[in-house]
Each structure stands twice: as C-alpha cells, then as structure tokens.
Scaffold this motif. Structure first.
Motif, PDB file in Angstrom:
ATOM      1  N   LEU A   1     -13.413   2.504   6.236  1.00  0.00           N
ATOM      2  CA  LEU A   1     -11.834   2.105   6.539  1.00  0.00           C
ATOM      3  C   LEU A   1     -10.578   2.502   5.437  1.00  0.00           C
ATOM      4  CD1 LEU A   1     -10.435   0.856   8.876  1.00  0.00           C
ATOM      5  CD2 LEU A   1     -11.001  -1.314   7.758  1.00  0.00           C
ATOM      6  N   PRO A   2     -10.900   2.296   4.027  1.00  0.00           N
ATOM      7  CA  PRO A   2      -9.953   2.707   3.172  1.00  0.00           C
ATOM      8  C   PRO A   2      -9.589   4.308   2.984  1.00  0.00           C
ATOM      9  CG  PRO A   2     -11.425   0.943   2.123  1.00  0.00           C
ATOM     10  CD  PRO A   2     -12.087   1.411   3.443  1.00  0.00           C
ATOM     11  N   ALA A   3     -10.924   4.770   3.160  1.00  0.00           N
ATOM     12  CA  ALA A   3     -10.521   6.368   3.023  1.00  0.00           C
ATOM     13  C   ALA A   3      -9.752   6.892   4.443  1.00  0.00           C
ATOM     14  CB  ALA A   3     -12.032   6.938   3.014  1.00  0.00           C
ATOM     15  N   VAL A   4     -10.076   6.304   5.667  1.00  0.00           N
ATOM     16  CA  VAL A   4      -9.221   6.745   6.826  1.00  0.00           C
ATOM     17  C   VAL A   4      -7.549   6.454   6.469  1.00  0.00           C
ATOM     18  CG1 VAL A   4      -8.633   5.989   8.994  1.00  0.00           C
ATOM     19  CG2 VAL A   4     -11.111   6.328   8.241  1.00  0.00           C
ATOM     20  N   VAL A   5      -7.469   5.272   5.881  1.00  0.00           N
ATOM     21  CA  VAL A   5      -5.957   4.974   5.491  1.00  0.00           C
ATOM     22  C   VAL A   5      -5.283   5.894   4.693  1.00  0.00           C
ATOM     23  CG1 VAL A   5      -4.426   3.422   4.378  1.00  0.00           C
ATOM     24  CG2 VAL A   5      -6.335   2.374   6.000  1.00  0.00           C
ATOM     25  N   MET A   6      -6.172   6.315   3.449  1.00  0.00           N
ATOM     26  CA  MET A   6      -5.695   7.667   2.667  1.00  0.00           C
ATOM     27  C   MET A   6      -5.588   8.795   3.428  1.00  0.00           C
ATOM     28  SD  MET A   6      -4.960   7.906  -0.539  1.00  0.00           S
ATOM     29  CE  MET A   6      -4.744   9.188  -1.975  1.00  0.00           C
ATOM     30  N   ASP A   7      -6.588   9.053   4.260  1.00  0.00           N
ATOM     31  CA  ASP A   7      -6.398  10.376   5.095  1.00  0.00           C
ATOM     32  C   ASP A   7      -5.102  10.059   5.893  1.00  0.00           C
ATOM     33  OD1 ASP A   7      -8.825  11.032   4.089  1.00  0.00           O
ATOM     34  OD2 ASP A   7      -9.733  10.617   5.780  1.00  0.00           O
ATOM     35  N   TYR A   8      -4.839   9.340   6.390  1.00  0.00           N
ATOM     36  CA  TYR A   8      -3.558   8.979   7.686  1.00  0.00           C
ATOM     37  C   TYR A   8      -2.306   9.193   6.595  1.00  0.00           C
ATOM     38  CZ  TYR A   8      -6.616   7.446  11.392  1.00  0.00           C
ATOM     39  OH  TYR A   8      -7.456   7.404  12.440  1.00  0.00           O
ATOM     40  N   PHE A   9      -2.293   8.234   5.610  1.00  0.00           N
ATOM     41  CA  PHE A   9      -0.981   8.003   5.019  1.00  0.00           C
ATOM     42  C   PHE A   9      -0.766   8.461   3.723  1.00  0.00           C
ATOM     43  CE2 PHE A   9      -2.081   4.671   8.161  1.00  0.00           C
ATOM     44  CZ  PHE A   9      -1.135   5.130   9.330  1.00  0.00           C
ATOM     45  N   GLY A  10      -1.570   9.034   3.123  1.00  0.00           N
ATOM     46  CA  GLY A  10      -1.361   9.671   1.561  1.00  0.00           C
ATOM     47  C   GLY A  10      -1.564   8.448   0.524  1.00  0.00           C
ATOM     48  N   GLY A  11      -1.364   8.845  -0.722  1.00  0.00           N
ATOM     49  CA  GLY A  11      -1.676   7.951  -1.908  1.00  0.00           C
ATOM     50  C   GLY A  11      -0.385   7.222  -2.400  1.00  0.00           C
ATOM     51  N   ARG A  12       0.590   7.441  -2.055  1.00  0.00           N
ATOM     52  CA  ARG A  12       1.766   6.997  -2.653  1.00  0.00           C
ATOM     53  C   ARG A  12       1.763   5.403  -2.475  1.00  0.00           C
ATOM     54  NH1 ARG A  12       7.567   6.583  -0.966  1.00  0.00           N
ATOM     55  NH2 ARG A  12       7.130   7.748   0.945  1.00  0.00           N
ATOM     56  N   ASN A  13       1.516   4.954  -1.253  1.00  0.00           N
ATOM     57  CA  ASN A  13       1.594   3.485  -1.064  1.00  0.00           C
ATOM     58  C   ASN A  13       0.071   3.082  -0.561  1.00  0.00           C
ATOM     59  OD1 ASN A  13       4.602   2.701  -1.959  1.00  0.00           O
ATOM     60  ND2 ASN A  13       4.718   4.224  -0.598  1.00  0.00           N
ATOM     61  N   VAL A  14      -0.889   3.433  -0.961  1.00  0.00           N
ATOM     62  CA  VAL A  14      -2.028   3.237  -0.347  1.00  0.00           C
ATOM     63  C   VAL A  14      -2.553   1.908  -0.448  1.00  0.00           C
ATOM     64  CG1 VAL A  14      -3.596   4.079  -2.360  1.00  0.00           C
ATOM     65  CG2 VAL A  14      -4.558   4.261  -0.057  1.00  0.00           C
ATOM     66  N   SER A  15      -2.408   1.305  -1.485  1.00  0.00           N
ATOM     67  CA  SER A  15      -3.061  -0.236  -1.677  1.00  0.00           C
ATOM     68  C   SER A  15      -1.993  -1.135  -0.947  1.00  0.00           C
ATOM     69  CB  SER A  15      -2.788  -0.618  -3.210  1.00  0.00           C
ATOM     70  OG  SER A  15      -3.682   0.135  -4.203  1.00  0.00           O
ATOM     71  N   GLY A  16      -0.887  -0.851  -0.810  1.00  0.00           N
ATOM     72  CA  GLY A  16       0.218  -1.591  -0.003  1.00  0.00           C
ATOM     73  C   GLY A  16      -0.318  -1.487   1.532  1.00  0.00           C
ATOM     74  N   ILE A  17      -0.657  -0.295   1.923  1.00  0.00           N
ATOM     75  CA  ILE A  17      -0.865  -0.312   3.367  1.00  0.00           C
ATOM     76  C   ILE A  17      -2.201  -0.607   3.816  1.00  0.00           C
ATOM     77  CG2 ILE A  17      -1.065   1.846   5.315  1.00  0.00           C
ATOM     78  CD1 ILE A  17       0.690   3.666   3.441  1.00  0.00           C
ATOM     79  N   ILE A  18      -2.979  -0.531   2.861  1.00  0.00           N
ATOM     80  CA  ILE A  18      -4.511  -1.094   3.167  1.00  0.00           C
ATOM     81  C   ILE A  18      -4.154  -2.696   3.224  1.00  0.00           C
ATOM     82  CG2 ILE A  18      -6.793  -1.624   1.864  1.00  0.00           C
ATOM     83  CD1 ILE A  18      -6.521   0.889   0.727  1.00  0.00           C
ATOM     84  N   GLY A  19      -3.517  -3.186   2.004  1.00  0.00           N
ATOM     85  CA  GLY A  19      -3.249  -4.668   2.366  1.00  0.00           C
ATOM     86  C   GLY A  19      -2.664  -5.264   3.663  1.00  0.00           C
ATOM     87  N   VAL A  20      -1.650  -4.619   4.124  1.00  0.00           N
ATOM     88  CA  VAL A  20      -1.098  -4.788   5.388  1.00  0.00           C
ATOM     89  C   VAL A  20      -2.284  -4.441   6.560  1.00  0.00           C
ATOM     90  CG1 VAL A  20       0.638  -4.382   7.317  1.00  0.00           C
ATOM     91  CG2 VAL A  20       1.218  -4.084   4.736  1.00  0.00           C
ATOM     92  N   LEU A  21      -2.805  -3.458   6.376  1.00  0.00           N
ATOM     93  CA  LEU A  21      -4.160  -3.387   7.587  1.00  0.00           C
ATOM     94  C   LEU A  21      -5.070  -4.636   7.495  1.00  0.00           C
ATOM     95  CD1 LEU A  21      -5.484  -1.582   9.527  1.00  0.00           C
ATOM     96  CD2 LEU A  21      -6.674  -0.680   7.930  1.00  0.00           C
ATOM     97  N   TYR A  22      -5.298  -5.047   6.248  1.00  0.00           N
ATOM     98  CA  TYR A  22      -6.338  -5.946   5.996  1.00  0.00           C
ATOM     99  C   TYR A  22      -6.104  -7.281   6.706  1.00  0.00           C
ATOM    100  CZ  TYR A  22      -9.885  -3.092   3.704  1.00  0.00           C
ATOM    101  OH  TYR A  22     -10.964  -2.154   3.218  1.00  0.00           O
TER     102      TYR A  22
END
Length: 418
Positions: free
Chosen positions: A338-359
């Motif tokens: 799941l975290p790798a999919v988020v990185m694939d979709y949206f890039g690394g600039r705000n990956v922790s923030g986007i993972i946090g919203v997803l969770y």
C-alpha cells in the motif's frame, strides 16, 4: 564533488538501515499493540466487563494509530521522520506502562487506547514514509521488509505476553512491555533519515548528480492527491476493507477459546497470522514489483476474503491455524504494498502526508470493526455475522480496485510522479 561522494559511498546502502529502523519501530509498536488479544480474558475478569466494551480498547488504539497519520505524516515531511518516530515510541512505552496501574476499564481506555494509539500513530507513517524515498526499483520489496516488523511482532509478542501474564500477571506484563518498547523502539528510531540526498545519494544508492542536491522530490501536493480519482478509490477500498481486516486480531483468540481450544494453543493462532504476514510482506512485496502493485492490492483483498471464509466454517485448532496463516499472507502483502502504491501514484514530495490521509480510512474501519464484532457477539453469542461481513467488505474493496484500474490510467500518465 560527485565522484568523491561516489567513491566514499559505503558498501551497504544506508537505505537498508532505514528499512531496519522501520522494521524495529513496527515490530515494537504493532507487536505490543497486537498483544491485546492475550489480555482480553484478564481484563474481562479484572473489571467485570463485556467482550464488546473490552474490545473497544483496541478499536480506540487502532483508530488513533492509523488516524493520527494525517497529522504525523505532514509533520514528518516538514520536520523529518526521526523526530516523530522517537516521540511515538516513547508514547507507546508510556501508554503500556500506565495501563499496568489502571484501576478501571476507563483508565485502560486512556492509557492503552490513547498512549499506544498516539504512540504508534506518531511513529508508523513517518517511518514507513521515509523508506519510500530511499528506493525506486525495489520499493515494494523494501516497503515489505520495513513493515514485516508487524508480521514478525505478531507471532513473537502475543505468546510472550501470554507467558508473562501467566508468570507475573497482566499488570506487570504491561509494565515490562512498556519498558522494552521504549528502549528498543527509541534506539532504532534514531537511525531514521528522511532523504538519501542528505548523504549525497540518489534512491537505490546511486551517486547523486552534481546539480541534484537542491532538487525537491517530484509529486503531488496533499490537496492535489486527495482530490484525484485514484486516491478517492483507494481510500474507499481501504475504508471498507478496514471494517473486517482487524477483527481477527482481537477476536480470533476468544473465538478459539469458545470452541474449546486451550489458551496456549489459541494464542499461537495470532502467531500464525504473524508468520503468514511476514511471508506475505517478504514475497508478495517483491512479487508486486514485477506484476504491478495496483493489481497486487486487488489480489490481496480477494485473498483476505477467501481466508475469512475459511474462518467462518472452522472450529478446531488446525482449520483455524490454516485460516490464520492464509489470512496473514494476504494481510501482510496488503500492508507492504500500500505505501509503495501511494508513492507510485503521487510521487515523493509529500508521500508521508498522503499516506497519513489514506490511513484515516483504515482508522475508521478499525474503530468500528473489532468493537462492533464484540458487541454483536454479546448479543448473539456468535461470531458468524461479523465474519461474513468481513468477507463481504473485502470483496467490495476488490471490486473498487478493479474499477479503479480501468478508469484512472489517465491520471497516472498526467501526474508528476518521478
């Protein structure tokens, strides 16, 4: 300058130390959290509480440790992951220690629910998010190794807790677990670094180009990401899946005890989930890199649905162990990819923030699912309905991922993902 950095690069890529640190954080954090099933019987007897009200302790903690990522993720992107992970491990240890002196179930809610929930919530997303920036080619595998701490912690920590409860009681056990979590978790969290560029490296250990030091990682802002069809679909799939996926972590041991499985064997069932989960994180994470990570998430949902259907018809130890192992494989693969999919979709600039919203999606599922299953049992004295609902939830989640794979291709092509 760049040639000097390349020659000074150590033989072991530091990204693997980030993976090891995230492994330790997830091992101690989730391993301690998932010991809760071993405490259910003791807490029921100590406070004369129903199974539903005791289950709510875990649901509260789960809601916080997944939901808090919406705060800890952006803070990690701004302040660095190490600081958040250290604070989180301190909170987790403190919450477990304070639970040892609780005088009523409300104080257990406050100590375990808030302490462990806040602690794991502070540490988990920052630690896993940091790993994503250090890898590209083997991102699924590295992410799987990092979160396999959850899988390894599950077969190790609950049996350890059960043994300690038998030897010294549940209160002293919470105190011991709290001290262990603080010491090991904080020590390993100190290894985390946010960005390979700080060591003169590009992802995967490649030498950093001379003009790349000041270049920010590419990708979406948090606002752009959460408005995209891909994020919305992924969020809904995880929300619905989350209603059932954590029910076994609270109720599998009580279910087994209700069907005559001895306490020592029942606790081993959680270990079987952990063994399967570890295998899933190692092997399915790497397999997803080759077959496609989005398609792999769909298969994880289907696999969890099939496994939960096995639980619905199982009563003896060995059929339950089969369920636990198979469920663990696909659960572990889901968490890994799941975290790798988020990185694939949206890039690394705000990956922790986007993972946090997803969770936060998983947080709501965790808050509702295990406690609702407990209250359903209090009413019907059966787990059949909660298990079947869990099966259906994963089937619906798989359907959402199947639709996403057809309608969201254009979003990926037009993104700024590196």
């Amino acid at each position: 300058m760049s040639s000097h950095r390349a020659s000074a690069t150590p033989p072991i890529f530091y990204g693997w130390f980030i993976v090891a640190s995230a492994f330790a954080v997830t091992f101690m954090g989730f391993g301690s959290a998932y010991t809760f099933s071993a405490f259910v019987d003791s807490l029921q007897r100590e406070f004369g509480a129903s199974r539903g009200s005791v289950s709510l302790v875990f649901s509260l903690a789960g809601f916080l440790y997944f939901g808090l990522g919406v705060v800890s993720g952006p803070l990690a992107d701004r302040w660095g992951s190490r600081r958040l992970a250290v604070i989180g491990m301190l909170f987790t240890g403190l919450g477990l220690a304070v639970a040892s002196v609780a005088r009523n179930l409300t104080e257990v809610y406050a100590a375990y629910g808030l302490g462990v929930g806040l602690g794991v919530g502070c540490a988990y997303v920052p630690a896993v998010g940091a790993v994503q920036r250090w890898f590209v080619k083997r991102r699924g595998f590295a992410s799987g190794l990092a979160v396999s701490g959850i899988g390894v912690g599950t077969p190790v920590m609950p049996p350890l807790a059960a043994l300690l409860i038998e030897m010294m009681g549940w209160r002293m056990t919470y105190l011991v677990l709290g001290g262990l979590t603080a010491v090991v978790g904080v020590g390993m969290a100190l290894l985390i670094e946010n960005d390979p560029r700080d060591r003169g490296l590009a992802p995967d250990g490649e030498p950093l180009q001379a003009n790349a030091q000041a270049t920010r990682p590419l990708g979406f802002s948090v606002g752009e990401a959460i408005r995209s069809p891909r994020f919305i679909g992924l969020y809904m799939a995880c929300l619905i899946c989350g209603l059932g996926v954590f029910v076994p972590f609270v109720h599998l041991v009580p279910y087994a005890l209700d069907h005559g499985v001895p306490q020592t064997s029942a606790v081993l069932l959680l270990g079987a989930i952990g063994v399967g989960s570890t295998a899933g994180r190692f092997f399915l994470g790497g397999l997803a890199d080759r077959m496609g990570r989005q398609q792999s998430v769909l298969l994880m949902f289907v696999g969890m649905a099939v496994a939960l259907a096995i639980w619905a018809v199982s009563t003896g130890f060995w059929p339950l162990a089969l369920f636990a192992f198979v469920f663990g494989i696909f659960y572990g693969g889901w968490v890994a990819v799941l975290p790798a999919v988020v990185m694939d979709y949206f890039g690394g600039r705000n990956v922790s923030g986007i993972i946090g919203v997803l969770y936060t999606s998983v947080a709501f599922g965790t808050l509702i699912g295990p406690s609702a299953a407990g209250f359903a049992f209090d009413i019907s004295h059966s787990y059949t309905l909660p298990i079947l609902v869990s099966v259906a939830a994963n089937i619906v989640a798989a359907g959402i991922m199947a639709v996403m794979s057809k309608v969201s291709v254009g979003v990926a092509k037009g993104s700024a993902v590196p």
